[in-house]
Design a protein around this motif. Structure first.
Motif, PDB file in Angstrom:
ATOM      1  N   THR A 182       0.867  -1.177   0.000  1.00 11.04           N
ATOM      2  CA  THR A 182       0.000   0.000   0.000  1.00 11.04           C
ATOM      3  C   THR A 182       0.903   1.227   0.000  1.00 11.04           C
ATOM      4  O   THR A 182       1.755   1.376   0.879  1.00 11.04           O
ATOM      5  CB  THR A 182      -0.915   0.045   1.237  1.00 11.04           C
ATOM      6  OG1 THR A 182      -1.772  -1.103   1.229  1.00 11.04           O
ATOM      7  CG2 THR A 182      -1.772   1.306   1.226  1.00 11.04           C
ATOM      8  N   LYS A 192      -5.379  -1.850   8.430  1.00 12.88           N
ATOM      9  CA  LYS A 192      -4.669  -3.111   8.212  1.00 12.88           C
ATOM     10  C   LYS A 192      -4.675  -3.995   9.464  1.00 12.88           C
ATOM     11  O   LYS A 192      -4.557  -5.218   9.378  1.00 12.88           O
ATOM     12  CB  LYS A 192      -3.218  -2.835   7.804  1.00 12.88           C
ATOM     13  CG  LYS A 192      -3.059  -2.247   6.419  1.00 12.88           C
ATOM     14  CD  LYS A 192      -3.321  -3.284   5.346  1.00 12.88           C
ATOM     15  CE  LYS A 192      -2.987  -2.774   3.963  1.00 12.88           C
ATOM     16  NZ  LYS A 192      -3.220  -3.802   2.915  1.00 12.88           N
ATOM     17  N   HIS A 239       2.318  -7.547   4.377  1.00 10.35           N
ATOM     18  CA  HIS A 239       1.868  -6.337   3.694  1.00 10.35           C
ATOM     19  C   HIS A 239       2.663  -5.124   4.167  1.00 10.35           C
ATOM     20  O   HIS A 239       2.784  -4.873   5.361  1.00 10.35           O
ATOM     21  CB  HIS A 239       0.377  -6.114   3.956  1.00 10.35           C
ATOM     22  CG  HIS A 239      -0.490  -7.202   3.397  1.00 10.35           C
ATOM     23  ND1 HIS A 239      -0.922  -7.219   2.091  1.00 10.35           N
ATOM     24  CD2 HIS A 239      -1.003  -8.323   3.962  1.00 10.35           C
ATOM     25  CE1 HIS A 239      -1.653  -8.296   1.873  1.00 10.35           C
ATOM     26  NE2 HIS A 239      -1.726  -8.988   2.992  1.00 10.35           N
ATOM     27  N   CYS A 297     -10.171  -4.392   3.139  1.00  5.22           N
ATOM     28  CA  CYS A 297     -10.199  -4.708   4.567  1.00  5.22           C
ATOM     29  C   CYS A 297     -11.380  -3.978   5.204  1.00  5.22           C
ATOM     30  O   CYS A 297     -11.185  -3.168   6.128  1.00  5.22           O
ATOM     31  CB  CYS A 297      -8.907  -4.271   5.255  1.00  5.22           C
ATOM     32  SG  CYS A 297      -7.402  -5.042   4.677  1.00  5.22           S
TER      33      CYS A 297
END
Length: 313
Positions: free
Chosen positions: A38, A59, A94, A206
């Motif tokens: 991201t 997240k 991530h 998410c």
């Protein structure tokens, strides 16, 4: 690595040498983005810290553990800064990556990547006021003289990180062109944080529900971030960032520029803005009346909209 008085010039843009080197800037241009990354892209003082906090909370499904124990520059490092390579190499899963670089410098690295990019823009009048005050406390940026002089440099694009106009036009020109790009404004976030949070979490796949959303909203409020040492930069030594000369988390309002600008400065700014943004395909919240904002072409910054925004602060 002090280098507080060093300025790096890269692709005709000035960068503070305290946190950038020629090598780190070159590495950013050839960075290998992962599809799970991201990327938060902003011009300075446009809501970067706020978005770092929002994405961290999204997240982590509203769990504030990470945002309360790890500094934001470690959990969402700036791609172009000298320390980021080691941080990103050590990051598992991530990654949240922040950048102040203009789109044209990152275009090649982003091509073909499925990394999700969030671009945050803010009313440039509020940006320049916030940036001016930041220069007063940040020892790695040139000490500003008068606001009038700083405003002139901002409008010319000769401040650190270059032209606001080029930066915003470069990134927003990719809306609808690049896949996986979300554009959002600081003003949207300020006026409707819950709606913005829902939009961002949906974009990041998410979606937050119930207490996840409630907790995220609570921990990314201005007061919460202002008191969080992992966010407010009070961990930085006074020799680098002097909080006795101002707070990093200063006001966080919209429309506050009216407390600084003179009528003459407003006229100058609006003239330059109208010329620079005439070919911009987007209409920003600060450009149009509240009842009609939402699409169409560019235009001159509207005093009516700014008054409407300011009345909400």
């Amino acid at each position: 690595m002090a280098r507080l008085d060093v300025t790096e010039t890269f692709h005709h843009i000035s960068f503070p040498g305290h946190i950038h080197t020629q090598d780190s800037l070159k590495c950013a241009l050839h960075f290998q983005f992962q599809d799970s990354d991201t990327v938060i892209a902003t011009y300075p003082k446009s809501g970067t810290t706020w978005m770092q906090e929002i994405v961290t909370l999204v997240k982590n499904r509203g769990d504030p553990q990470l945002s309360k124990t790890v500094p934001n520059w470690a959990r969402a490092p700036w791609l172009e800064q000298h320390y980021s390579a080691k941080v990103l190499e050590a990051t598992q899963g991530h990654r949240i990556i922040t950048t102040h670089l203009p789109y044209n410098l990152l275009a090649s690295a982003l091509q073909g990547s499925k990394a999700k990019v969030i671009y945050v823009a803010r009313n440039p009048k509020d940006v320049v006021v916030s940036y001016y005050h930041f220069h007063k406390m940040a020892k790695f940026l040139p000490e500003p003289n008068s606001f009038d002089e700083f405003l002139g440099s901002f409008l010319e694009g000769s401040v650190s990180y270059g032209s606001w106009f080029d930066h915003v036009k470069g990134w927003t020109s990719q809306t609808g062109v690049l896949a996986n790009v979300l554009y959002i404004s600081y003003e949207e976030m300020w006026l409707d944080l819950q709606g913005s949070m829902e939009r961002i979490s949906s974009f990041l796949q998410c979606p937050l529900v119930g207490e996840e959303l409630t907790n995220s909203l609570r921990h990314c409020s201005f007061s919460s971030m202002r008191d969080n040492a992992m966010v407010n930069y009070t961990l930085i030594p006074k020799e680098i960032m002097d909080h006795s000369k101002g707070k990093f988390m200063r006001k966080g309002k919209i429309g506050d520029w009216r407390n600084t600008f003179t009528e003459e400065q407003i006229g100058l700014f609006d003239t330059v803005y109208s010329y620079q943004m005439q070919d911009c395909p987007l209409t920003f919240m600060w450009e149009c009346p509240p009842e009609s904002c939402g699409g169409g072409g560019g235009g001159q910054a509207s005093g009516d909209q700014d008054r409407a925004l300011s009345s909400n602060t």
